[in-house]
Every structure is written in structure tokens, then in C-alpha cells.
Scaffold this motif. Structure first.
Motif, PDB file in Angstrom:
ATOM      1  N   LEU A  35       0.834  -1.211   0.000  1.00 20.75           N
ATOM      2  CA  LEU A  35       0.000   0.000   0.000  1.00 20.75           C
ATOM      3  C   LEU A  35       0.867   1.259   0.000  1.00 20.75           C
ATOM      4  O   LEU A  35       0.571   2.221  -0.722  1.00 20.75           O
ATOM      5  N   MET A  36       1.930   1.255   0.806  1.00 20.51           N
ATOM      6  CA  MET A  36       2.812   2.415   0.847  1.00 20.51           C
ATOM      7  C   MET A  36       3.520   2.609  -0.488  1.00 20.51           C
ATOM      8  O   MET A  36       3.698   3.739  -0.953  1.00 20.51           O
ATOM      9  N   TYR A  37       3.899   1.484  -1.117  1.00 22.56           N
ATOM     10  CA  TYR A  37       4.566   1.581  -2.419  1.00 22.56           C
ATOM     11  C   TYR A  37       3.622   2.188  -3.452  1.00 22.56           C
ATOM     12  O   TYR A  37       4.006   3.075  -4.233  1.00 22.56           O
ATOM     13  N   LYS A  38       2.385   1.741  -3.443  1.00 18.54           N
ATOM     14  CA  LYS A  38       1.410   2.266  -4.408  1.00 18.54           C
ATOM     15  C   LYS A  38       1.111   3.737  -4.133  1.00 18.54           C
ATOM     16  O   LYS A  38       0.963   4.540  -5.070  1.00 18.54           O
ATOM     17  N   GLU A  39       1.022   4.090  -2.856  1.00 14.59           N
ATOM     18  CA  GLU A  39       0.752   5.485  -2.505  1.00 14.59           C
ATOM     19  C   GLU A  39       1.917   6.375  -2.939  1.00 14.59           C
ATOM     20  O   GLU A  39       1.720   7.470  -3.462  1.00 14.59           O
ATOM     21  N   ARG A  94       1.745   6.849  -6.616  1.00 10.58           N
ATOM     22  CA  ARG A  94       0.691   7.803  -6.978  1.00 10.58           C
ATOM     23  C   ARG A  94       1.157   9.242  -6.750  1.00 10.58           C
ATOM     24  O   ARG A  94       0.943  10.117  -7.600  1.00 10.58           O
ATOM     25  N   ILE A  95       1.801   9.471  -5.631  1.00  9.56           N
ATOM     26  CA  ILE A  95       2.263  10.825  -5.308  1.00  9.56           C
ATOM     27  C   ILE A  95       3.299  11.305  -6.319  1.00  9.56           C
ATOM     28  O   ILE A  95       3.249  12.449  -6.795  1.00  9.56           O
ATOM     29  N   LEU A  96       4.232  10.416  -6.653  1.00  6.51           N
ATOM     30  CA  LEU A  96       5.294  10.814  -7.587  1.00  6.51           C
ATOM     31  C   LEU A  96       4.766  11.002  -9.004  1.00  6.51           C
ATOM     32  O   LEU A  96       5.106  11.984  -9.683  1.00  6.51           O
ATOM     33  N   SER A  97       3.949  10.079  -9.447  1.00  8.78           N
ATOM     34  CA  SER A  97       3.457  10.155 -10.830  1.00  8.78           C
ATOM     35  C   SER A  97       2.536  11.347 -11.044  1.00  8.78           C
ATOM     36  O   SER A  97       2.513  11.948 -12.126  1.00  8.78           O
ATOM     37  N   THR A 141      -4.400  14.064   3.291  1.00  8.56           N
ATOM     38  CA  THR A 141      -5.137  12.845   3.669  1.00  8.56           C
ATOM     39  C   THR A 141      -4.345  11.568   3.425  1.00  8.56           C
ATOM     40  O   THR A 141      -4.854  10.480   3.640  1.00  8.56           O
ATOM     41  N   SER A 142      -3.100  11.736   2.988  1.00  2.00           N
ATOM     42  CA  SER A 142      -2.292  10.564   2.633  1.00  2.00           C
ATOM     43  C   SER A 142      -1.570  10.000   3.851  1.00  2.00           C
ATOM     44  O   SER A 142      -1.162  10.749   4.742  1.00  2.00           O
ATOM     45  N   PRO A 143      -1.386   8.677   3.920  1.00  2.00           N
ATOM     46  CA  PRO A 143      -0.568   8.095   4.991  1.00  2.00           C
ATOM     47  C   PRO A 143       0.899   8.515   4.884  1.00  2.00           C
ATOM     48  O   PRO A 143       1.666   8.297   5.814  1.00  2.00           O
ATOM     49  N   LEU A 200      14.306   7.187  -3.579  1.00  2.00           N
ATOM     50  CA  LEU A 200      14.673   8.405  -2.861  1.00  2.00           C
ATOM     51  C   LEU A 200      15.181   9.480  -3.815  1.00  2.00           C
ATOM     52  O   LEU A 200      14.834  10.657  -3.703  1.00  2.00           O
ATOM     53  N   MET A 201      15.978   9.058  -4.786  1.00  2.00           N
ATOM     54  CA  MET A 201      16.539  10.017  -5.740  1.00  2.00           C
ATOM     55  C   MET A 201      15.430  10.682  -6.552  1.00  2.00           C
ATOM     56  O   MET A 201      15.409  11.906  -6.736  1.00  2.00           O
ATOM     57  N   GLU A 202      14.488   9.877  -6.996  1.00  2.00           N
ATOM     58  CA  GLU A 202      13.365  10.394  -7.772  1.00  2.00           C
ATOM     59  C   GLU A 202      12.540  11.374  -6.935  1.00  2.00           C
ATOM     60  O   GLU A 202      12.123  12.432  -7.426  1.00  2.00           O
ATOM     61  N   LEU A 203      12.322  11.046  -5.665  1.00  2.00           N
ATOM     62  CA  LEU A 203      11.560  11.919  -4.779  1.00  2.00           C
ATOM     63  C   LEU A 203      12.284  13.242  -4.573  1.00  2.00           C
ATOM     64  O   LEU A 203      11.672  14.311  -4.651  1.00  2.00           O
ATOM     65  N   GLU A 204      13.584  13.196  -4.314  1.00  2.00           N
ATOM     66  CA  GLU A 204      14.334  14.435  -4.059  1.00  2.00           C
ATOM     67  C   GLU A 204      14.327  15.354  -5.266  1.00  2.00           C
ATOM     68  O   GLU A 204      14.181  16.574  -5.139  1.00  2.00           O
TER      69      GLU A 204
END
Length: 616
Positions: free
Chosen positions: A35-39, A42-45, A76-78, A95-99
Motif C-alpha cells: 500500500l505504501m509503495y502504491k501510494e 501515486r504521489i510521484l506520478s 489525507t495521505s498516509p 529516494l533520488m526520484e523523490l528528491e
């Protein structure tokens, strides 16, 4: 270099690596992980990250010099929490993609909000090396957005270790060559701290909040910050203190000359931050404390912001406040913010501990029982001016409070016992540092007063006064007559001072320093020269008065004529933006004295330089 994944990427692998866990427990963890991976995906995409900005201020100039960009997930996201968001990204190998996405969204939003100053972007060492150092991705992003590189500060977090210092040093230099600045975050909390600072030579270094929390009552933390400041000055690095949440911490840091500050006290992270600061944050002035913060000379460090009650308040209401807040010794009674009196806890107790005290007094107004003549002091009152008022205090009220005002309006309260301690400490310190001949403040108080005025932003003229040919006079007539000449100069100086804004110190021998706040300081100096000249002849015998001086031997052993003693006054008006400490002012003063000594007879010479050479 990719960050290794603590967790495998398939469910079968997860089960096989956890033989000691129950199947149900493993399956539950796997579902949460999925679930965390999918969330996260979703956030990144969909680029659902929300940039927040936290101000970094210059407390001396009372302005914002920049903002640190912080990120939040959807409300509202975990993964709303940044800690959970980045931990999940690290576990998933993203992590790199997020940063990089954080970086882009933060810069775009910062520009759209038209926020002032520089933008501090958090970057982990791994991301800095792998994704950007080789490709110049951040510079390309700046050009694409139309944002100047010199407004970006790359803030290297110490939460992950730097494994290759040579490569990291090259990367930092590469960023600087492209126009970016570099900051080192959380000094003192990370893996390598001082080594990172030494190797990377950042333009900014941030002190971890551990060393800031409660610093006003922690001498060890104060010494740590002083040490960091000294190192930073030597390598032209600017220090930023993080985690400031209380005015006491803010004021202490001002006293330690750490003027770049950040924390909830100035503003919490916000997606829509204010571009200006509330002046109430600086209600005690710009660093209105001395270089030794434990010995401040005004009321700032013993003032406590306390609630007040109005004149219509009933005793029953006051009683509830006293019961709920046992740390409060008194309540100030005000009328439109103007203090009327003080209701002491002892008065309350004497009434309510009597039989039927509550029934008799709950409905009566507090004005019937308040002290209508409490001690009231303005926030900027110097402790030295409080001594006479302290002597007039009724001994029975020593355990009470006094009222602190700002421009006549209620600000807070202070303990009379704390005030007595402060005044006593000041008197003892003054006696310890006083010159025994003139009883004037010595070198240490002079340095402290310089720092106090610099931190308050007060322009002043610093004067170094020296007696010409004093050694010849002292050698000829002896030390007793020499002491008379020194005391004469002290008297001439005292006669020309305005005690409300001028400061006189006797730093040793025949040397004096005056810090003039008076605008007519030049006229006062000329009066000192005239007064000394008119009276110094009386210290010579008739024979030397007729000769207009003394025959004596100079330092080279040659018999020469030494004229009647005169004064050399060297003056400097330091540039408060460039002089960082009393050392800088002392350099200018010594130069001014040398220039004045070159002139024969009485001389008053102003050193036009306003900053030491090393700062140019």
C-alpha cells in the motif's frame, strides 16, 4: 551510487527472508508495504507533493534572508509526514526520484510566490553525487524555470553518511562554480560533522537544534556555539542556528553573535509563508545583550511574558488563575494595557485560607486587594539605573514581582529576587573589572559595551585617549604625581560625558576609551583637550613650568626636552555592517591612536577607515 534496498521487491522474497515471523504477520506487513509503495507511486506520478517554506532571519536587521524548502505529502495521505514519505522512498529505492521532484516543485512554487531572499534546498549526499553532479540537472532546471542560481543554497543533510569525501568535495566545488552556494545541515547531529565542514568548506553551516534548545541555561551549549562561531569566522562561513522556539533562545543567540536564526519562534513551515516578520518578535531590541549573555545589563533575561487581568476582574476569576497556574506569583491589573497594580499570590492566599474566604471575596473586584504602588520598570532600563530604586523597595515585598513595560504599556513581569541578584552580580563584576586608581570600568566592560552597542545597531564614536610624554613626567616626579595626572584626565573626561549615552573606561596606565553616543562628541573632545591643558600645568614645579617641559633621557639614552604633557585622541566610527566584534573596533582604535600620536601637542584625529583591512 544507488541506495541499497532494506526490503526485497517481491512478496515471495519477503516471506523467505523472515522465517521466524508468523505467516499472518508477514502477510500483514507485506500488504502495508504494498500500500505504501502504491501510494508513493501515486504521489510521484501525479506530482502531489506540497512545498512548505520556513523563514531564515537575520535578527540584527530584523529581516528574512531566505527560506528553507520542506515538503509534505497530501493532507489525507498516509505519507503526509515527511519522515514517513522519505523513509518509504528510501525503502523502495526511489529516494533520488523523490528528491529531484521536491527540488523542482519547491523552486517553481518559490518563484510563483515571489518570496524574498535565498532558497535552501535539502539534498542528500547520494542524490547530489549520482543524479546531479554528472548531469548538471539542477542548473538546467534553474534555466528552464528562469530562476537565478545565485539564489539557491544546496543544503547537504547529515542524516546519511558521506562515503566518498573526495567526490563530495569535487561536487561541492562544482556547484559553487555554477553559481550555487552550499550549506551543511544539522552540524553536531550527523555522521561526520566537523570533517564534512572541513572538507566541503560550505558558505553556511547550520547548528543542530539539540545545541539550541534551552541554551540560555546551558553553559556547555553556549561554549559549543562560541567555538563554532570562532571557526566559522576564520573560514568566512556563516552560521545559522536551527530550532529556535522561545524568545530566551533567540536573545541568547544574539548575545553569542549568531544573528542568522531559524525556528518556530519566527515561523512554522507553511505553503503560504509571510514575506515579512512581526516586529513583536524583536520586542527586546536587536540583540539587546552583552557579549557575555549571562551578564546582560538590562531586564531582557528576567522578563517573563505573563497574562494580565483588567480592573473589572473579580477575585473568583483571579483565584482560578492562581490555582491553575501555580508558577505565577502575581497578576498584573491593567486598563487598556496600562498597568494599574499588582495582585500578589500571597495576598490571595491570606484571603482565601481564612474561613469563608471564598464566599466573602469571590465577587469582589481585584482592585480592592491589588498593590497600587508596585515597582514598574521599562524593558530597556539599564540595571545600573535600578540600584537606587532597589534600595527603596519595602523588604516585605522582596519575594514579589515587578512590572515590565514597553513604552508605558504592560509587557510582562519579573521577580524582584532575580532583579536583586542581577544588580548584585553587576556591582560585583564592575568592582572586579574596575581600574583601582580611577574606579572606572576597565577593558572587559569596555569590550562588552562595544558589543552591546553593535548588536543594538547603535552608531557610536569610539575614542582612544592617551597622555603624551607621560613616561617622562612619571619618571621625573614619581608614581604619586603620575597618578595625579591620570586622575586629572579622568576628571576632565567625566566632566564632558552625557551619562545617558556615553561610556568611559580606563583600560590601563594613561590610556582611556570613551564610547560616545552623543552627537556632539567632537565638541566634547575639544573641551577635554582644553580642560586638561588648563589644569595640567599645576602638576609641574615652577622650574619645569618655566622651561615648558622636562629635561630627561629618551628610550635611546639621549638627553632631550619633553614638552608639557598633552593629549592625543584617536577616533573611529565603526561600520556596524562590517565590524563583527569588539576586536574589529579595537583594530581601528589602535590605528587611530597611532595617527593621533604623530601630531605634536594636543591632537584630535578621526580615522576615516570604518572597517579593518582584513574585512576589505
Amino acid at each position: 551510487m544507488l541506495i541499497p534496498l532494506p526490503y526485497p521487491t517481491t512478496k515471495d522474497a519477503v516471506v523467505s527472508l523472515r522465517p521466524t515471523s508468523s505467516v499472518a504477520s508477514v502477510m500483514e506487513e507485506d500488504r502495508e508495504y504494498e500500500l505504501m509503495y502504491k501510494e508513493l507511486d501515486r504521489i510521484l506520478s501525479q506530482q502531489l507533493l506540497i512545498p512548505h517554506y520556513m523563514p531564515i532571519v537575520n535578527s540584527r536587521e530584523r529581516g528574512i534572508i531566505g527560506h528553507e524548502a520542506l515538503i509534505r505529502g497530501p493532507a489525507t495521505s498516509p505519507l503526509h509526514s515527511p519522515a514517513k514519505l522519505f523513509k518509504t522512498a528510501q525503502h523502495c529505492g526511489r529516494l533520488m526520484e523523490l528528491e529531484l521532484l521536491c527540488r523542482e516543485l519547491s523552486v517553481r512554487r518559490f518563484k510563483a510566490l515571489n518570496l524574498p531572499g535565498k532558497l535552501f534546498l535539502n539534498v542528500s549526499p547520494a542524490t547530489m553525487l549520482e543524479a546531479d553532479f554528472k548531469s548538471g540537472m539542477t542548473l538546467s532546471l534553474m534555466k528552464k524555470i528562469g530562476f537565478d542560481a545565485d539564489r539557491i543554497v544546496i543544503e547537504i543533510t547529515e542524516q546519511f553518511p558521506i562515503e566518498d569525501y573526495v567526490l563530495m568535495k569535487d561536487a561541492s566545488q562544482h556547484y559553487r562554480e555554477l553559481g550555487f552556494q552550499v550549506a551543511l545541515d544539522d552540524l553536531g547531529a550527523g555522521y561526520s560533522g566537523l570533517r564534512s565542514w572541513s572538507e566541503l568548506r560550505p558558505q553556511y553551516v547550520k547548528i543542530d537544534r539539540h545545541f539550541i534548545e534551552g541554551i540560555e541555561s546551558a553553559p556547555v551549549k553556549q561554549e559549543f556555539v562560541r567555538s563554532i562561531q570562532e571557526v566559522a569566522r576564520s573560514i568566512q562561513c556563516q552560521v545559522i542556528a536551527e530550532g529556535i522556539e522561545r524568545p530566551e533562545e533567540h536573545l541568547m543567540l544574539n548575545g553569542l553573535d549568531v544573528v542568522m536564526q531559524q525556528g518556530y519562534y519566527f515561523g512554522r513551515p507553511s505553503p503560504l509563508p509571510s514575506s515579512q516578520l512581526d516586529n513583536q518578535l524583536f520586542r527586546f531590541g536587536n540583540g539587546n545583550i552583552n557579549s557575555n549573555p549571562g551578564q546582560r545589563q538590562d531586564l531582557t533575561n528576567i522578563t517573563r511574558i505573563r497574562p494580565a487581568i483588567d480592573s473589572l476582574t473579580l477575585m473568583g476569576v483571579a483565584a482560578r488563575i492562581f490555582r491553575r497556574q501555580p508558577e505565577i506569583n502575581s497578576l498584573v491589573v491593567v486598563d487598556e494595557d496600562l498597568p494599574l497594580g499588582l495582585l500578589n499570590r500571597e495576598t490571595f492566599l491570606s484571603l482565601y485560607l481564612n474561613p469563608f474566604g471564598r464566599e466573602l471575596n469571590d465577587t469582589k473586584p481585584v482592585t480592592e486587594f491589588m498593590d497600587t504602588n508596585p515597582l514598574i520598570l521599562d524593558e530597556c532600563t539599564e540595571l545600573i539605573a535600578v540600584s537606587s530604586q532597589i534600595r527603596e523597595i519595602d523588604p516585605s515585598t522582596v519575594r514579589s514581582d515587578f512590572i515590565v513595560t514597553s513604552h508605558g504599556r504592560y509587557l510582562g513581569t519579573g521577580s524582584i529576587i532575580d532583579l536583586l541578584k542581577q544588580v548584585t552580580d553587576l556591582q560585583l563584576r564592575s568592582a572586579r573589572h574596575a581600574n583601582p586608581l580611577t574606579l572606572l570600568p576597565g577593558n572587559v566592560p569596555a569590550n562588552e559595551e562595544m558589543v552591546r552597542r553593535m548588536q543594538k545597531g547603535e552608531t557610536f564614536a569610539a575614542c582612544y585617549i592617551d597622555i603624551d610624554h607621560f613616561k617622562a613626567f612619571n619618571d621625573h616626579y614619581g608614581y604619586e604625581r603620575g597618578d595625579q595626572m591620570i586622575r586629572l584626565l579622568a576628571d576632565c573626561l567625566k566632566d564632558q560625558l552625557d551619562d545617558s549615552c556615553d561610556f568611559l573606561s580606563h583600560i590601563g596606565g594613561d590610556d582611556f576609551i570613551v564610547l560616545f553616543g552623543s552627537e556632539d562628541w567632537q565638541e566634547r573632545c575639544l573641551n577635554v583637550l582644553d580642560g586638561f591643558t588648563a589644569r595640567v600645568y599645576d602638576l609641574y614645579d615652577d622650574h619645569e613650568r618655566q622651561l615648558e617641559g622636562i629635561r630627561g633621557v629618551d628610550r635611546n639614552g639621549v638627553n632631550v626636552h619633553f614638552p608639557i604633557a598633552s593629549l592625543s585622541i584617536g577616533v573611529t566610527i565603526p561600520d556596524l555592517d562590517r565590524c563583527r566584534s569588539y576586536h574589529d573596533v579595537s583594530v581601528l582604535l589602535k590605528d587611530a591612536k597611532k595617527l593621533a600620536k604623530k601630531e605634536p601637542g594636543n591632537s584630535l584625529l578621526v580615522n576615516r577607515r570604518r572597517e579593518p583591512d582584513r574585512l576589505r
